[in-house]
Design an enzyme around this catalytic site. Structure first.
Site, PDB file in Angstrom:
ATOM      1  N   GLN A 183     -36.755 -13.348  -8.386  1.00 29.75           N
ATOM      2  CA  GLN A 183     -37.716 -12.460  -9.055  1.00 29.75           C
ATOM      3  C   GLN A 183     -37.221 -11.022  -9.136  1.00 29.75           C
ATOM      4  O   GLN A 183     -37.990 -10.079  -8.981  1.00 29.75           O
ATOM      5  CB  GLN A 183     -39.099 -12.526  -8.380  1.00 29.75           C
ATOM      6  N   GLU A 216     -50.478 -10.124 -15.975  1.00 29.23           N
ATOM      7  CA  GLU A 216     -50.112  -8.711 -15.788  1.00 29.23           C
ATOM      8  C   GLU A 216     -50.268  -7.910 -17.067  1.00 29.23           C
ATOM      9  O   GLU A 216     -50.590  -6.722 -17.036  1.00 29.23           O
ATOM     10  CB  GLU A 216     -48.672  -8.597 -15.272  1.00 29.23           C
ATOM     11  N   LYS A 259     -39.404  -3.739  -1.752  1.00 24.89           N
ATOM     12  CA  LYS A 259     -40.217  -4.285  -0.662  1.00 24.89           C
ATOM     13  C   LYS A 259     -39.973  -3.554   0.667  1.00 24.89           C
ATOM     14  O   LYS A 259     -40.926  -3.265   1.400  1.00 24.89           O
ATOM     15  CB  LYS A 259     -39.864  -5.769  -0.513  1.00 24.89           C
ATOM     16  N   MET A 266     -54.127 -10.195 -41.680  1.00 28.49           N
ATOM     17  CA  MET A 266     -53.406  -9.075 -42.287  1.00 28.49           C
ATOM     18  C   MET A 266     -52.092  -9.551 -42.903  1.00 28.49           C
ATOM     19  O   MET A 266     -51.709  -9.123 -43.993  1.00 28.49           O
ATOM     20  CB  MET A 266     -53.157  -7.972 -41.250  1.00 28.49           C
TER      21      MET A 266
END
Lengths: 169, 563
Positions: free
Chosen positions: B111, B48, B160, B471
């Site tokens: 979830q 994601e 949902k 860096m």
């Protein structure tokens, strides 16, 4: 550091208080008090925030609040305004002498006695912070069992209002 | 119509053609509505985070809001870095997340994550839809907020049951009473600004990402040429002003050019446009342009006066304000000529060009960037990861056009470049796209090569491989007595095998003489192409303004050797 009072009109939606208070903590601004309630329009809530900071901090606070999508209007209340706070003070008073002394103090401050028990007296007082501090100071010697304060609510005097603040300035 | 279908229809009404995402239980209805969808292409990333960065890269090159989709809980939290990246760089993004059904919210359901709570400080605004009748309104508001005023990410959390609810689809414009950004600059302020510009002897235009966002590059050039004002761009504004233009000072700030930093320091008038005086730009704030008046043009009033004192603030859209300003200056018909200021700047530019020592047997990373610049057309899109690779790309690639530079400036997100270059290629399929990467950051989202292969996106990746988190190593070398704590990556994977494993192509390049050829090969390949450039291990990004120093204290390699 100066104390400033800011009046806000915000959308009356869940999570808005969280957005405002989150902004303060995230950007390191110090809130002294915050109070919220619905306005004459049920879609809109009004917040009063008191905060500590110099002019630069105040300017950033106002700008950052204005950036919040749910904030409709922000104004600093200064000069011609009224402010009030409400406090409930539960004081130990286990004999008649103590009770009458507390009641006398309340009377002087034009406070109300809203509850009495065998051992306590509860005072309701409204005013500015100074007045509330003063009455607390007076009854402290009896022992304060509990103290609840609302934080400041404030508005401009006269016809000037937060909604039309800009037009009048 | 079901809520899920209404979301898709809303996207169409907003003109969305591509979305990036990853399915899951709480967005299964939404993906079902996408199943036979013809007008919207969905690009399935491998993580994601990749979807969020890809949508961000897409937005930066096209100027249209990017859209990403993820499921509830871990799907949503995986978007967080991508959303924060977009927020810091003011990129228009609409993130749609699934959520557990409304009656289960707050129950620690499977979830479940409070993504509106989590994303509150990193979004411009966010919504949790609990009433299906508000769905289309929220969609319209989200796009309006994301792409209007100072752009930014908006998240919509979609339970949902809302996706499954029956709704009447009606898509109308909405008025947001509490969000009315000021776009036109105040005429009086513009008048004051034009006066200050005409009177200035040592003016500098300091141009930021807002100029890219408002498509105001042309106006910047006009103003610069009309008033003979030298221009320095921030990292975010790369491409807004042709770096080969005689008035270009290139980038300012921590790794900016000496000429830009000196010009700022000696300037008597800073004209800041769409820039926010970030600490990486200003260095120690007291030492920033100590003798200058400041004109600050910005769409976001909160940026004005935030970090430096502003003498002439102008709230408004950069393009609109600059147009008015140019008109006003033209009316006065004053001819600005070359002065001692321009000569001085010319001398600085000659004396302190961006340079590197191209000796030694190993390839210099700067050389690779120069060769990419040489072998690609001007409209090539350069995405970067974050760190040394990013700074070398900024310094040694000459940007000439807006929306060709795709880099995480504010948040500095390692792992941004690869997915962003995928989004950029999706948005601009006809263009050559490069991701200039380090061996550290490329490994942060390397799984996205699979996405590039799957959708035949011929992106190219230059890994400037020095076996270090370069860096941080540079800082350890300069400020921590070369104590290279945890910055050594001696056992990097075989990037070519990784590329091949994903169905892409790759090559290791160890000799300078092979650099150009390899780049050309990648340019002409129709597959994603990774080149593992084995570069000088302890090369530093120079010049550099040490943290806490002022811009006038900028040092380069020679100063270091001398000291």
């Amino acid at each position: 550091m100066d104390l400033h009072i800011i009046g806000l009109l915000v959308e009356n939606k869940p999570g808005v208080l969280n957005r405002v208070s989150g902004l303060f903590s995230r950007r390191g601004f110090n809130i002294e008090s915050i109070s919220v309630g619905v306005t004459e329009n049920p879609d809109i809530s009004r917040m009063t925030i008191t905060l500590e900071g110099d002019e630069k901090v105040l300017e950033q606070v106002i700008k950052q609040l204005n950036k919040q999508i749910d904030v409709i209007k922000v104004t600093e209340l200064k000069e011609d305004y009224v402010e009030r706070e409400l406090a409930l003070i539960k004081v130990n008073a286990s004999n008649p002498d103590e009770r009458s002394e507390v009641m006398q103090v309340a009377d002087v401050f034009r406070a109300n006695i809203i509850d009495v028990s065998k051992k306590t007296v509860t005072i309701e007082v409204t005013g500015d912070q100074e007045k509330i501090d003063a009455i607390i100071d007076m009854v402290k010697k009896h022992g304060i069992k509990e103290l609840a304060q609302t934080g400041v609510v404030a508005m401009n005097r006269g016809k000037k209002s937060i909604k039309k603040g800009e037009e009048n300035e | 119509m079901k809520g899920a279908e209404a979301v898709i229809e809303s996207l169409k009404k907003e003109g969305v053609e591509k979305i990036f995402g990853y399915p899951g239980g709480a967005v299964i209805n939404l993906y079902d509505a996408l199943y036979e969808e013809q007008e919207i292409d969905h690009i399935l990333t491998r993580h994601e985070q990749g979807a969020a960065h890809a949508a961000d890269g897409y937005a930066r090159v096209t100027g249209n809001p990017g859209v990403c989709v993820a499921t509830s809980g871990p799907g949503a939290t995986n978007l967080v870095t991508g959303i924060a990246t977009a927020q810091m760089d003011s990129v228009p993004l609409v993130a749609i997340t699934g959520q557990v059904p409304t009656d289960m919210i707050g129950n620690d359901a499977f979830q479940e994550a409070d993504i509106t709570g989590i994303s509150m400080p990193i979004t411009k605004h966010n919504y949790l839809i609990k009433d299906p009748s508000k769905l289309t309104k929220v969609m319209r508001k989200a796009f309006k907020i994301a792409g209007n005023g100072r752009e930014g990410p908006v998240l919509i959390d979609l339970p949902k049951d809302i996706q499954n609810a029956e709704i009447n689809f009606e898509y109308k414009d909405v008025d947001i009473r509490s969000y009315q950004p000021t776009k036109k600059g105040h005429p009086l302020q513009i008048k004051k600004a034009s006066k200050a510009i005409m009177e200035a002897e040592r003016p500098v235009l300091y141009v930021g990402g807002g100029v890219i966002a408002s498509n105001a590059s042309k106006e910047v050039r006009k103003l610069a040429e009309l008033t003979m004002t030298p221009v320095t761009t921030t990292l975010m504004a790369k491409g807004s002003f042709d770096e080969n233009h005689p008035l270009s000072l290139d980038m300012l700030g921590m790794h900016g050019t000496k000429s830009a930093n000196y010009a700022i320091t000696e300037s008597d008038l800073i004209i800041a446009v769409g820039a926010r005086f970030d600490d990486r730009v200003t260095g120690e704030i007291e030492g920033f342009a100590p003798n200058a008046k400041v004109i600050h043009i910005d769409i976001d009033p909160a940026e004005i006066g935030k970090n430096v004192e502003t003498h002439i603030p102008i709230v408004g859209d950069a393009k609109k304000v600059l147009k008015k300003l140019i008109d006003r200056i033209k009316e006065q018909q004053v001819n600005k000529e070359e002065t001692e200021w321009h000569n001085k700047i010319e001398r600085w530019k000659k004396e302190y060009p961006l340079s590197y020592d191209n000796k030694g047997s190993r390839i210099k990373p700067q050389f690779v960037v120069e060769k990419i610049d040489e072998t690609t057309p001007d409209d090539t899109i350069i995405a970067t990861e974050v760190g040394q690779c990013q700074m070398w790309a900024a310094q040694f690639y000459d940007f000439k056009r807006p929306r060709t530079w795709v880099s995480s400036g504010g948040l500095g997100t390692m792992g941004y470049g690869l997915p962003a270059s995928i989004g950029a290629q999706v948005g601009k399929p006809e263009k050559t796209v490069w991701d200039i990467a380090g061996d550290g950051s490329i490994q942060m989202n390397i799984q996205e090569i699979a996405t590039a292969t799957k959708y035949d996106l011929p992106i190219n990746i230059a890994v400037l491989n020095n076996n270090y988190l370069g860096m941080v190593r540079q800082w350890q070398e300069l400020f921590f007595d070369k104590r290279y704590s945890q910055t050594n990556l001696p056992q990097n994977p075989d990037f070519v095998k990784i590329a091949e494993g994903f169905g892409a192509e790759g090559k290791i390049v160890e000799k300078q003489s092979e650099v150009k050829e390899a780049i050309e090969e990648a340019n002409s390949s129709s597959k994603p192409y990774i080149i593992d450039f084995r570069v000088e291990k302890e090369e530093n990004v120079m010049p550099m303004v040490p943290a806490g120093a002022s811009l006038s204290e900028v040092i380069d390699s020679e100063d270091l050797r001398g000291g």
